[in-house]
Motif scaffolding. Structure first.
Motif, PDB file in Angstrom:
ATOM      1  N   UNK A 139     -17.505 -11.774  -3.746  1.00 34.10           N
ATOM      2  CA  UNK A 139     -18.832 -12.183  -4.208  1.00 34.10           C
ATOM      3  C   UNK A 139     -19.070 -11.649  -5.608  1.00 34.10           C
TER       4      UNK A 139
ATOM      5  N   UNK B  66     -34.959  -5.397   0.239  1.00 34.60           N
ATOM      6  CA  UNK B  66     -33.546  -5.512  -0.124  1.00 34.60           C
ATOM      7  C   UNK B  66     -33.176  -4.411  -1.125  1.00 34.60           C
TER       8      UNK B  66
ATOM      9  N   UNK C  87     -20.871 -13.821   8.679  1.00 34.29           N
ATOM     10  CA  UNK C  87     -21.722 -13.909   7.486  1.00 34.29           C
ATOM     11  C   UNK C  87     -22.436 -12.580   7.340  1.00 34.29           C
ATOM     12  N   UNK C  88     -21.974 -11.776   6.395  1.00 33.80           N
ATOM     13  CA  UNK C  88     -22.482 -10.408   6.298  1.00 33.80           C
ATOM     14  C   UNK C  88     -23.567 -10.240   5.254  1.00 33.80           C
ATOM     15  N   UNK C  89     -23.621 -11.164   4.304  1.00 30.43           N
ATOM     16  CA  UNK C  89     -24.530 -10.956   3.191  1.00 30.43           C
ATOM     17  C   UNK C  89     -25.878 -11.611   3.456  1.00 30.43           C
ATOM     18  N   UNK C  90     -26.888 -10.779   3.617  1.00 27.19           N
ATOM     19  CA  UNK C  90     -28.230 -11.284   3.872  1.00 27.19           C
ATOM     20  C   UNK C  90     -28.924 -11.489   2.541  1.00 27.19           C
ATOM     21  N   UNK C  91     -29.450 -12.685   2.330  1.00 31.53           N
ATOM     22  CA  UNK C  91     -30.157 -12.955   1.079  1.00 31.53           C
ATOM     23  C   UNK C  91     -31.573 -12.401   1.143  1.00 31.53           C
TER      24      UNK C  91
ATOM     25  N   UNK D 113     -16.070  -3.513   7.734  1.00 32.40           N
ATOM     26  CA  UNK D 113     -17.159  -4.277   7.131  1.00 32.40           C
ATOM     27  C   UNK D 113     -16.892  -4.479   5.643  1.00 32.40           C
ATOM     28  N   UNK D 114     -17.010  -5.721   5.158  1.00 35.96           N
ATOM     29  CA  UNK D 114     -16.648  -5.966   3.754  1.00 35.96           C
ATOM     30  C   UNK D 114     -17.585  -5.305   2.737  1.00 35.96           C
ATOM     31  N   UNK D 115     -18.736  -4.820   3.175  1.00 37.97           N
ATOM     32  CA  UNK D 115     -19.694  -4.288   2.209  1.00 37.97           C
ATOM     33  C   UNK D 115     -19.775  -2.758   2.226  1.00 37.97           C
TER      34      UNK D 115
ATOM     35  N   UNK E 222     -24.743  -5.366   8.826  1.00 38.28           N
ATOM     36  CA  UNK E 222     -25.208  -6.370   7.861  1.00 38.28           C
ATOM     37  C   UNK E 222     -26.619  -6.043   7.399  1.00 38.28           C
TER      38      UNK E 222
ATOM     39  N   UNK F 259     -19.263  -6.979  -1.949  1.00 39.24           N
ATOM     40  CA  UNK F 259     -18.034  -7.507  -1.352  1.00 39.24           C
ATOM     41  C   UNK F 259     -17.155  -8.174  -2.403  1.00 39.24           C
TER      42      UNK F 259
ATOM     43  N   UNK G  33     -26.606  -2.954   5.238  1.00 38.50           N
ATOM     44  CA  UNK G  33     -26.096  -3.292   3.908  1.00 38.50           C
ATOM     45  C   UNK G  33     -27.185  -3.980   3.090  1.00 38.50           C
ATOM     46  N   UNK G  34     -28.047  -4.718   3.779  1.00 35.23           N
ATOM     47  CA  UNK G  34     -29.144  -5.415   3.091  1.00 35.23           C
ATOM     48  C   UNK G  34     -30.176  -4.429   2.539  1.00 35.23           C
TER      49      UNK G  34
END
Lengths: 255, 417
Positions: free
Chosen positions: A253, A140, B181-185, A203-205, A171, A250, A174-175
């Motif tokens: 968040x 991450x 759901x875009x945010x991967x934990x 994309x929100x990120x 996604x 985002x 972004x991770x």
């Protein structure tokens, strides 16, 4: 390899591998089941194999250092080679699905390392399907730059899900990107250029870099000039379409 | 070109789901959905205004009760997801999927139903307002991998998805899931074969819970979902004495097929291919370790469970074995239900006899169907389920010579001559 041995795949004048022995089909199906080894997790990536001089043997030496740049679909590795000297302190890796092309880049890096002692130690390549296995290689927020240069356009609508920039794959990108990390995309296909741009815009990120920031970034100039595909486009007087975006937190968040 | 091995007929395992307060038990086998009301002691007849019986037209692949027990979801190969009210047992929402559905999950508050299709996309449906026909919105995607299991974390913060590419993805479940759901934990990486099932253990000292996953690599692993860190690995097949620690008798022979937490998460029941019984694992939440507590074997009957179910705090584990259809067998939709009771840390668990089973004979009649067949049929059924699972989830390996010949037969090469 001893110097007396004649290896036809290596050019005698430059010592670099000759491309004609590494011809490969231009396209590869990213949906097919892969039959190459895949790293189980980012901690299983053997840095001593990729960067032998910087990591003498696994678990030793500068173990805190991690790969920061990823060139996804690196092709023949032109960009990596340019970046290697521009950012000599940064570890970078190319990811390529086509076996022969990966072999070429491997050869290219090792001959460059021999020809220029001390240089090109921070660059490597891995054969993998980055659309499936990105999280197996990077943790991450590990990357600060990701490159998607002249990806396969996949014109047919049925095949759009094979595109390497797509809303859902973003996604994952972004991770693995740190906040503030930058994603570089470029293509000579207008339709794909619009697609990549709209994916990133929606994309929100991700947020676009401003003109000023693009000017100031030395890497942006390399997108066209350093890659084999980019040079080909320039030779033919073609147009290119780039989209450079930054990974952001985002807005809804806090963490 | 070598002829490919004959493709076995696609079969689906029998599934079981138990109401969280043990009000009812549901068994799905083939396209049949059978529900028994334990409180009333009678079979439930389901109603769906817009569809005739059978409500599903192809194998059901996933069934589940909502956490509060008000909802029940069934979905499968007929590309339909049906949401049922457990009060009236009528279908309140029916959702059409583009692809076959492989897993379902219901959010804790019962507002959202998520389902995964065979192409790796997870979709979400808003149940508020409860309209008959709903259009699903895409939530997240695993790139072209079959999603085997979907699970919400106990605190509702995350949705977890496990796939055949050895991966478990932990994604923040957003406030507005209809936008994706875009945010991967995190990613929980460490399994070396397909991940088949997920479950959470909870304890007072760890209210957000720890994740357990079972896999084709015959292990159950314990994870911290926040970081994706692997906390412990339990090689259940070896620990249970099924294989020698060094001998790799038959690869994929002991894939973990299902996990089920019992007794408020103190113990975890594990179903393994080829094991006639279950393994009970105990999870030490503070030390973050897993260990085999007991192996419960089914004496006197060949019974390899294909699916497990339980309601928290009852100490009862419900098991089912069966298959949608079995080649050479006249009885489609075979199922056999058994219960293990007295699952406790101190007590010795007991396999309940058919006469003592909750709901009695009526329950068995409802859930199992009427056909009476011998043990060997069920063993064959378990074997068919295993083969089908291997076909579905394990990557085919071709020797290099074989691969070359396949390449030669490629259409684009043929054209060139």
């Amino acid at each position: 390899m001893s110097e007396t041995e004649v290896n036809p795949t290596i050019s005698k004048s430059t010592g670099l591998p000759r491309k004609r022995f590494y011809r490969a089909r231009a396209h590869s199906n990213p949906l097919s089941d892969s039959h190459f080894p895949v790293s189980i997790s980012p901690s299983h990536v053997d840095y001593s194999l990729h960067y032998p001089q910087l990591f003498l043997s696994s678990g030793q030496a500068d173990s805190s250092k991690r790969i920061q740049f990823a060139d996804v679909g690196c092709g023949f590795g032109g960009l990596l080679i340019s970046l290697s000297t521009l950012f000599p302190e940064t570890l970078m890796i190319g990811m390529e699905l086509r076996d022969k092309v990966t072999e070429y880049v491997k050869e290219r890096i090792s001959s460059l390392r021999v020809a220029n002692p001390g240089q090109y130690q921070n660059v490597s390549v891995v054969r993998t399907n980055s659309m499936k296995y990105i999280p197996n290689y990077f943790g991450k927020g590990q990357l600060s730059k990701m490159f998607f240069l002249f990806p396969d356009p996949h014109f047919k609508e049925k095949n759009h899900r094979r595109r390497v920039i797509s809303p859902f794959l973003l996604d994952e990108y972004a991770y693995v990107l740190e906040v503030g990390g930058i994603i570089y995309t470029i293509t000579d296909v207008e339709e794909l250029g619009d697609w990549m741009k709209s994916c990133l815009e929606n994309h929100p990120m991700f947020e676009a870099l401003t003109e000023k920031e693009l000017e100031a970034d030395p890497v942006v100039k390399l997108l066209c000039s350093a890659t084999e595909e980019g040079q080909k486009v320039a030779r033919n007087g073609g147009q290119t379409f780039q989209a450079v975006f930054r990974r952001i937190v985002p807005s809804n968040q806090t963490s | 070109m070598d002829s490919e091995p004959k493709k076995d007929i696609e079969v689906a395992p029998a599934l079981i789901a138990v109401h969280p307060y043990q009000c009812s038990v549901a068994v799905a086998v083939g396209h049949h959905l059978r529900v028994f009301d334990l409180l009333a002691g009678s079979a439930v007849s389901l109603t769906d205004d817009s569809a005739a019986v059978p409500f599903h037209t192809d194998n059901i692949r996933a069934i589940r009760f909502g956490a509060k027990g008000k909802l029940f979801v069934s979905a499968g190969d007929d590309k339909t997801v049906k949401v049922w009210s457990t009060e009236s047992w009528s279908c309140i929402t029916s959702v059409s999927s583009e692809k076959r559905v492989s897993a379902v999950a219901i959010s804790d508050d019962g507002t959202y139903v998520c389902f995964a299709d065979k192409f790796g996309l997870v979709w979400v449906v808003d149940l508020d307002p409860p309209l008959r026909d709903k259009k699903p919105s895409p939530l997240l995607s695993h790139y072209c991998s079959i999603i085997t299991s979907l699970e919400f974390s106990p605190d509702g913060r995350f949705i977890l998805s496990a796939d055949r590419d050895f991966k478990i993805r932990v994604t923040c479940f957003p406030e507005k899931p209809l936008n994706g759901a875009h945010q991967i934990q995190s990613f929980c990486l460490g399994h070396t074969e397909f991940v088949s099932c997920l479950a959470f253990v909870q304890a007072l000292e760890c209210p957000q819970g720890l994740l357990l996953s079972g896999s084709g690599d015959s292990t159950v692993r314990l994870w911290n979902v926040d970081s994706g860190a692997l906390l412990d690995t339990c090689e259940v097949a070896i620990k249970a004495g099924l294989v020698e620690s060094d001998g790799k008798a038959e690869e994929h022979d002991h894939a973990v097929t299902d996990l089920c937490t019992v007794l408020d998460g103190l113990l975890v029941a594990v179903a393994i291919q080829s094991l006639q019984g279950i393994i009970l694992l105990s999870c030490n939440v503070s030390a973050k370790t897993l260990s085999v507590a007991k192996v419960v074997l089914m004496a006197g009957e060949a019974f390899v469970p294909t699916c497990l179910g339980s309601s928290p705090s009852t100490g009862k584990l419900w098991m089912v074995t069966g298959v949608s259809n079995l080649p050479g067998c006249n009885y489609p939709a075979l199922a056999r239900v058994r219960v293990i009771s007295g699952i406790d840390v101190e007590q010795e668990p007991v396999v309940v006899g058919d006469d003592n089973i909750p709901g009695g004979e009526k329950l068995l009649e409802t859930l199992q169907g009427n056909a009476s067949v011998d043990d060997n049929t069920f063993l064959a059924a378990a074997e068919a389920v295993k083969t089908a699972m291997d076909h579905l989830l394990i990557k085919k390996q071709y020797p290099s010579a074989n691969r070359e010949s396949r390449k030669k037969c490629r259409n684009d090469r043929k054209l060139k001559g």
